[in-house]
Design an enzyme around this catalytic site. Structure first.
Site, PDB file in Angstrom:
ATOM      1  N   ALA A  88     -11.724  64.792  25.297  1.00 52.02           N
ATOM      2  CA  ALA A  88     -11.461  64.603  23.962  1.00 52.02           C
ATOM      3  C   ALA A  88     -10.424  65.208  23.184  1.00 52.02           C
ATOM      4  O   ALA A  88      -9.855  66.067  23.742  1.00 52.02           O
ATOM      5  CB  ALA A  88     -12.754  64.383  23.260  1.00 52.02           C
ATOM      6  N   LYS A  89      -9.803  64.512  22.204  1.00 54.22           N
ATOM      7  CA  LYS A  89      -8.856  65.212  21.365  1.00 54.22           C
ATOM      8  C   LYS A  89      -8.661  64.410  20.097  1.00 54.22           C
ATOM      9  O   LYS A  89      -8.946  63.160  20.089  1.00 54.22           O
ATOM     10  CB  LYS A  89      -7.336  65.153  22.031  1.00 54.22           C
ATOM     11  CG  LYS A  89      -6.372  66.318  21.537  1.00 54.22           C
ATOM     12  CD  LYS A  89      -6.649  67.450  22.237  1.00 54.22           C
ATOM     13  CE  LYS A  89      -5.843  68.549  22.250  1.00 54.22           C
ATOM     14  NZ  LYS A  89      -6.171  69.702  23.082  1.00 54.22           N
ATOM     15  N   GLY A  90      -8.231  65.193  19.005  1.00 55.17           N
ATOM     16  CA  GLY A  90      -8.401  64.397  17.741  1.00 55.17           C
ATOM     17  C   GLY A  90      -7.124  64.994  16.879  1.00 55.17           C
ATOM     18  O   GLY A  90      -6.309  66.297  17.382  1.00 55.17           O
TER      19      GLY A  90
ATOM     20  N   VAL B  92      -9.879  60.463  20.038  1.00 57.76           N
ATOM     21  CA  VAL B  92      -9.792  59.692  21.378  1.00 57.76           C
ATOM     22  C   VAL B  92     -11.018  60.495  22.448  1.00 57.76           C
ATOM     23  O   VAL B  92     -10.728  61.749  22.628  1.00 57.76           O
ATOM     24  CB  VAL B  92      -8.470  59.768  22.079  1.00 57.76           C
ATOM     25  CG1 VAL B  92      -8.734  59.191  23.402  1.00 57.76           C
ATOM     26  CG2 VAL B  92      -7.549  58.971  21.182  1.00 57.76           C
TER      27      VAL B  92
ATOM     28  N   ASP C 254      -6.948  73.454  17.364  1.00 57.10           N
ATOM     29  CA  ASP C 254      -5.481  73.206  18.071  1.00 57.10           C
ATOM     30  C   ASP C 254      -4.548  73.380  17.338  1.00 57.10           C
ATOM     31  O   ASP C 254      -4.701  74.162  16.436  1.00 57.10           O
ATOM     32  CB  ASP C 254      -5.743  71.673  18.853  1.00 57.10           C
ATOM     33  CG  ASP C 254      -4.789  71.158  19.766  1.00 57.10           C
ATOM     34  OD1 ASP C 254      -5.190  71.415  20.909  1.00 57.10           O
ATOM     35  OD2 ASP C 254      -3.451  71.058  19.631  1.00 57.10           O
TER      36      ASP C 254
END
Ligand code: NAD
Length: 460
Positions: free
Chosen positions: A124-126, A79, A165
């Protein structure tokens, strides 16, 4: 102030252990945003709406051949919440709970964090929904390479830059770099990902950056605001929840500044020693036994008891939602420093604020990690390796500057609010939710992004 700040939502969903509030991460992120924008004037509603919704959501399904010859299909997400300030930046996590909602909420937090600390990145992050504990290294490598290949040009050194992460690490970042580099030969691809090993373009100081950033934010807060008559960590009693990357680093660094670490904990429980925990012994004990519980000369306590200990500073550095409506009124610390993401719920924020216990918010306190990731990216672009002293000095500068911004904003918002409370009590209408540091931090971040959006102009 025209609008009233919203109150935390009460739900039946978690009416257990004395907690009766909505703890859905997406709802919490939205609630905090909405509370902050009541203090911002002059932004059109449509603009505010555009700051909430993610710019791009990628959802993927891809097959991977497992070591036993079977094939499994995995679901992956990336995202990109906002890229007004620059390319997207945020971790990739591997965990069974990964879903679109969680990744979106975390990408949103990254947007505010980067804006507050003033680095030229968006949020952002995934993640991939999988259980890394049951996967072999070979399977993890195949998942990573296939996920990155499927993402294709949706990540890139100038568009969206992943980082480690939960359950991803330097090794995962090396595979990400290598996969992207194979697909884009003939150019410097090192800045496509941060959190890489040192000999593959990683930065000195990155592993301990989040704990060190937490130290700098706390030092600056004490210097400017003081806590219980103290303006430094010298002699301060400190309790740290979590003895992992962030908690352990913070505990050692706080001790270096003269603090007395009276309690620490991990997932198995906590330990207490009024005269100060021997941190070196605790680290060695944990390496040997997998927990700090049982360290000689310490008293075993539960994680719940740890949060309620008498101390100057409480540093929750483990999980989210540890201090909530059910225990916030029992917290005896004079200052709470949120090293973890979201350890204090909105209802607890209000209880602590009304008891005059400041909460230094996560988007400031744990921004050291992404800040040094930014330094890594700059070093990769310029083919440089900065000395550790240079990295730490630059990090300190960023964290002091961010803390100053939050405190200055908080003071001015509080003054305006006190005037409005006075007017309300004269008119008999009493509504008193004191502004907290989190709302001030979000106001700084949101205003920065909204202003830059307007400066750039809305296309077309
Ligand atoms: P980590 O996995 O290295 O350490 C987590 C620690 O918390 C471990 O000691 C674990 O035993 C402990 N723990 C787990 N469950 C617990 C429980 N119920 N009670 C008490 N302790 C418990 O993780 P980390 O990298 O140190 O991250 C800690 C927090 O900081 C997380 O919220 C993370 O999202 C946040 N954070 C980390 C970074 C980073 O750079 N590592 C950056 C920003 C935010």
């Amino acid at each position: 102030m025209e609008q009233k700040p919203p109150m935390p939502a009460q739900t039946q969903q978690l009416a257990i252990n004395g907690i009766s509030e909505d703890l859905d991460p997406a709802h919490l992120a939205r609630f905090q945003f909405e509370r902050a924008i009541t203090y911002l004037e002059g932004f059109k509603k449509g603009l505010i709406d555009s700051l909430v919704a993610p710019r791009r959501t990628i959802e993927l399904c891809f097959p991977v051949e497992m070591e036993d010859g079977s094939v499994q299909t995995f679901r992956g997400y990336r995202v990109l919440h906002n890229r007004v300030l620059g390319p997207g930046k945020g971790g990739i996590r591997y965990h069974p709970d990964v879903d679109k909602e969680e990744v979106t909420a975390l990408a949103t937090l990254m947007t505010w964090k980067c804006a507050l600390i003033d680095i030229p990145f968006g949020g952002a992050k995934g993640g991939v929904s999988c259980n890394p504990k049951t996967l072999t290294q070979t399977e993890l490598r195949r998942i990573t390479r296939r996920f990155i290949t499927e993402l294709g040009d949706n990540i890139g050194p100038s568009t969206d830059i992943p980082a480690p992460d939960m359950y991803t690490d330097e090794q995962t970042m090396s595979w990400i770099y290598d996969t992207y580099d194979v697909l884009h030969p003939g150019r410097n691809n090192l800045p496509v990902v941060t959190g890489k090993p040192l000999d593959l373009g990683g930065s000195l100081g990155r592993p301990e950056a989040t704990g060190r950033g937490c130290l700098y934010a706390t030092m600056r807060y004490l210097e400017r605001e003081g806590v219980g008559g103290r303006s430094s960590l010298e002699g301060a009693s400190v309790v740290v929840q979590g003895f992992g990357n962030v908690g352990l680093t913070a505990a050692f660094l706080f001790r270096e500044q003269g603090a007395n670490i009276v309690a620490i904990s991990d997932s198995k429980g906590g330990i207490y020693h009024e005269g100060g925990i021997d941190l070196d012994a605790a680290r060695a004990f944990k390496q040997q036994h997998g927990t700090v519980v049982g360290l000689p000369d310490s008293l075993t306590i539960t994680n719940e008891e740890l949060l309620e200990l008498e101390c100057d500073i409480l540093v929750p550095a483990a999980l989210g939602q540890q201090i909530h409506s059910g225990n916030a009124h029992r917290v005896k610390a004079k200052l709470v420093v949120e090293a973890a993401n979201g350890p204090v719920t909105p209802a607890a924020d209000d209880i602590l604020t009304s008891r005059d216990v400041p909460v230094l918010p996560d988007i400031l306190v744990n921004a050291g990690g992404v800040t040094v990731s930014y330094f890594e990216w700059v070093q990769n672009y310029s083919n440089e390796r900065w000395d550790l002293e240079v990295v730490n000095a630059k990090l300190q500068h960023k964290m002091f500057e961010g803390t100053d911004l939050v405190l200055t904003r908080w003071r001015s918002m509080r003054e305006a609010e006190e005037k409005s409370f006075a007017a309300e009590s004269e008119s008999g209408e009493i509504y008193n939710v004191p502004i907290n540091l989190r709302t001030a931090a979000l106001a700084v971040a949101i205003a920065r992004i909204a202003n830059v959006t307007l400066e750039r102009g809305i296309w077309p």
